[in-house]
Scaffold this active site. Structure first.
Site, PDB file in Angstrom:
ATOM      1  N   PHE A  92      -6.484 -12.175   0.529  1.00  0.00           N
ATOM      2  CA  PHE A  92      -6.522 -11.495   1.823  1.00  0.00           C
ATOM      3  C   PHE A  92      -7.602 -10.404   1.918  1.00  0.00           C
ATOM      4  O   PHE A  92      -8.422 -10.399   2.844  1.00  0.00           O
ATOM      5  CB  PHE A  92      -5.148 -10.890   2.146  1.00  0.00           C
ATOM      6  CG  PHE A  92      -5.131 -10.139   3.454  1.00  0.00           C
ATOM      7  CD1 PHE A  92      -5.021 -10.805   4.655  1.00  0.00           C
ATOM      8  CD2 PHE A  92      -5.256  -8.757   3.481  1.00  0.00           C
ATOM      9  CE1 PHE A  92      -5.034 -10.129   5.867  1.00  0.00           C
ATOM     10  CE2 PHE A  92      -5.275  -8.057   4.680  1.00  0.00           C
ATOM     11  CZ  PHE A  92      -5.161  -8.745   5.875  1.00  0.00           C
ATOM     12  N   HIS A 141       0.874  -6.066  -5.679  1.00  0.00           N
ATOM     13  CA  HIS A 141      -0.589  -6.064  -5.631  1.00  0.00           C
ATOM     14  C   HIS A 141      -1.155  -4.640  -5.721  1.00  0.00           C
ATOM     15  O   HIS A 141      -1.898  -4.306  -6.638  1.00  0.00           O
ATOM     16  CB  HIS A 141      -1.086  -6.679  -4.319  1.00  0.00           C
ATOM     17  CG  HIS A 141      -0.597  -8.056  -4.021  1.00  0.00           C
ATOM     18  ND1 HIS A 141      -0.931  -9.144  -4.775  1.00  0.00           N
ATOM     19  CD2 HIS A 141       0.197  -8.530  -3.018  1.00  0.00           C
ATOM     20  CE1 HIS A 141      -0.384 -10.240  -4.260  1.00  0.00           C
ATOM     21  NE2 HIS A 141       0.303  -9.886  -3.191  1.00  0.00           N
ATOM     22  N   ASN A 177      -3.879  -5.130   6.942  1.00  0.00           N
ATOM     23  CA  ASN A 177      -2.515  -5.621   7.150  1.00  0.00           C
ATOM     24  C   ASN A 177      -2.056  -5.393   8.581  1.00  0.00           C
ATOM     25  O   ASN A 177      -1.262  -6.148   9.121  1.00  0.00           O
ATOM     26  CB  ASN A 177      -1.546  -4.887   6.226  1.00  0.00           C
ATOM     27  CG  ASN A 177      -1.660  -5.357   4.790  1.00  0.00           C
ATOM     28  OD1 ASN A 177      -1.897  -6.531   4.532  1.00  0.00           O
ATOM     29  ND2 ASN A 177      -1.488  -4.439   3.859  1.00  0.00           N
ATOM     30  N   ASP A 216       0.856  -1.198   0.000  1.00  0.00           N
ATOM     31  CA  ASP A 216       0.000   0.000   0.000  1.00  0.00           C
ATOM     32  C   ASP A 216       0.892   1.248   0.000  1.00  0.00           C
ATOM     33  O   ASP A 216       0.597   2.238  -0.671  1.00  0.00           O
ATOM     34  CB  ASP A 216      -0.889   0.042   1.249  1.00  0.00           C
ATOM     35  CG  ASP A 216      -1.743  -1.192   1.411  1.00  0.00           C
ATOM     36  OD1 ASP A 216      -2.932  -1.163   1.091  1.00  0.00           O
ATOM     37  OD2 ASP A 216      -1.189  -2.214   1.862  1.00  0.00           O
TER      38      ASP A 216
HETATM   39  C1  BDR Z   1      -3.393  -7.778  -0.540  1.00  0.00           C
HETATM   40  O1  BDR Z   1      -3.264  -8.197   0.806  1.00  0.00           O
HETATM   41  C2  BDR Z   1      -2.448  -7.313   1.523  1.00  0.00           C
HETATM   42  O2  BDR Z   1      -1.622  -8.001   2.398  1.00  0.00           O
HETATM   43  C3  BDR Z   1      -1.703  -6.495   0.493  1.00  0.00           C
HETATM   44  O3  BDR Z   1      -1.443  -5.200   0.989  1.00  0.00           O
HETATM   45  C4  BDR Z   1      -2.628  -6.477  -0.691  1.00  0.00           C
HETATM   46  O4  BDR Z   1      -3.534  -5.388  -0.607  1.00  0.00           O
HETATM   47  C5  BDR Z   1      -2.898  -8.896  -1.433  1.00  0.00           C
HETATM   48  O5  BDR Z   1      -3.659 -10.048  -1.236  1.00  0.00           O
HETATM   49 CA    CA Z   2      -3.214  -3.604   1.007  1.00  0.00          CA
END
Ligand code: BDR
Ligand code: CA
Length: 327
Positions: free
Chosen positions: A171, A249, A42, A18
């Site tokens: 996640f 990501h 997170n 992020d």
């Molecule tokens: C997502 O999960 C978080 O841990 C990362 O920041 C990302 O947004 C990936 O699955």
């Molecule tokens: Ca994230």
């Protein structure tokens, strides 16, 4: 004031990727970051907010408003991803960032988001890189707002590849399945940027070294921090899946919001599973429509990213963070 570049709002749970996404958004000449909201994911909400303020300070963007949002999912369980992002959310790097002069705004994330969308109907791209709790709250208090966004880019889910926190679940969606299900069912113009594409854009030591090759100067702090963050993030992935490079990501989600030609996407019917014992939080996208368009009739669809021009994404991320051209 009308936005000058592509107007963006980031809703994030500021962990390592992020943070890289925020720095990309702040430095991208095509973008104007109008606001940021934070959510537990997170790391705890307070850490996500403090990390966001510090990252914006580093980028010289401390005037951008930061609105704290949900400290927990709508229904159950407090998420965290300490094994990847550490307790502070930034792999232990938060203390290396400049102290933030800005403070969190008192207006809660959902309220601020509603106001921003109403102030710029059809103009604001919202990029969600954490659990979708704040978005679900925003649409609950103002059911008109999904129709006011230029697009809602959701980093989350997996269409045709395995999950990363379970066999089928990613996640962000599984951290708050009820919120994700509500958001995907509402009429936001959704672009889903999931593991199908983010796992293809992986950066590690080569890219960290390229960022460190930035010539000395006042703007060097950002590429140097990006190099350190890439190394910390890649080390976490090495422990997890043996690959010494980390998937981008969240930075890719911002990049796709600004330049959709980076990806190949398809409109697919999609929903989030909230009940399955093995599949809670899974994105269920109906890929049958790719061969059977007749199955689309009357169904709610979202745009799902299926493939990405990984070299183009890598090069854009690197040069925007401050690596020398051609890195
Ligand atoms: C997502 O999960 C978080 O841990 C990362 O920041 C990302 O947004 C990936 O699955
Ligand atoms: Ca994230």
């Amino acid at each position: 004031m009308p936005p000058r570049g592509h107007a963006l709002w980031l809703d994030c749970d500021t962990g390592l990727d992020d943070a890289l996404a925020l720095l990309f958004a702040c430095r991208c000449s095509d973008a104007e970051l109008r606001g940021v909201s934070t959510v537990a994911g997170n790391c705890a909400l307070d850490a996500a907010t403090e990390n966001t303020l510090r990252i914006l300070e580093l980028a010289g963007a401390g005037r951008i408003p930061v609105h704290p949002g949900a400290a927990a999912p709508l229904v159950a369980g407090i998420p965290h991803a300490r094994e990847v992002h550490g307790i502070d959310g930034l792999g232990g790097l938060a203390g290396q960032l400049p102290a933030a002069r800005g403070r969190p705004r008192p207006e809660p994330a959902a309220v601020a988001l509603v106001k921003a969308l109403r102030a710029h109907p059809g103009r604001l791209s919202v990029v969600a890189t954490g659990p979708l709790t704040n978005l679900a709250l925003a649409q609950a208090i103002a059911p008109d707002v999904p129709g006011l966004a230029r697009q809602l880019v959701v980093m989350g889910g997996a269409v045709g590849v395995p999950g990363n926190v379970g066999p089928a679940s990613e996640f962000n969606l599984s951290a708050d399945p009820e919120a994700a299900a509500a958001v995907l069912a509402a009429p936001w113009p959704i672009v889903q940027v999931g593991l199908d594409v983010t796992l293809q854009v992986r950066l590690g030591e080569t890219e960290a070294a390229a960022l460190e090759a930035t010539p000395t100067g006042p703007g060097r702090a950002v590429p140097l921090f990006c190099a350190t963050a890439l190394r910390a993030y890649a080390a976490a992935y090495r422990r997890q899946d043996g690959d010494g490079r980390a998937p981008m990501h969240d930075p890719l989600a911002v990049a796709v919001a600004l330049n959709p030609s980076l990806v190949r996407a398809a409109q697919l019917p999609a929903a989030v599973e909230t009940a399955g014992a093995l599949t809670r939080g899974m994105l269920v996208a109906d890929r049958r429509v790719l061969a059977r368009p007749d199955l689309l009739a009357g169904r709610r669809t979202i745009q799902c990213c299926l493939d990405v021009d990984a070299p183009a994404a890598r090069s854009w991320l690197l040069t925007t963070w401050g690596a020398p051209p051609g890195a």
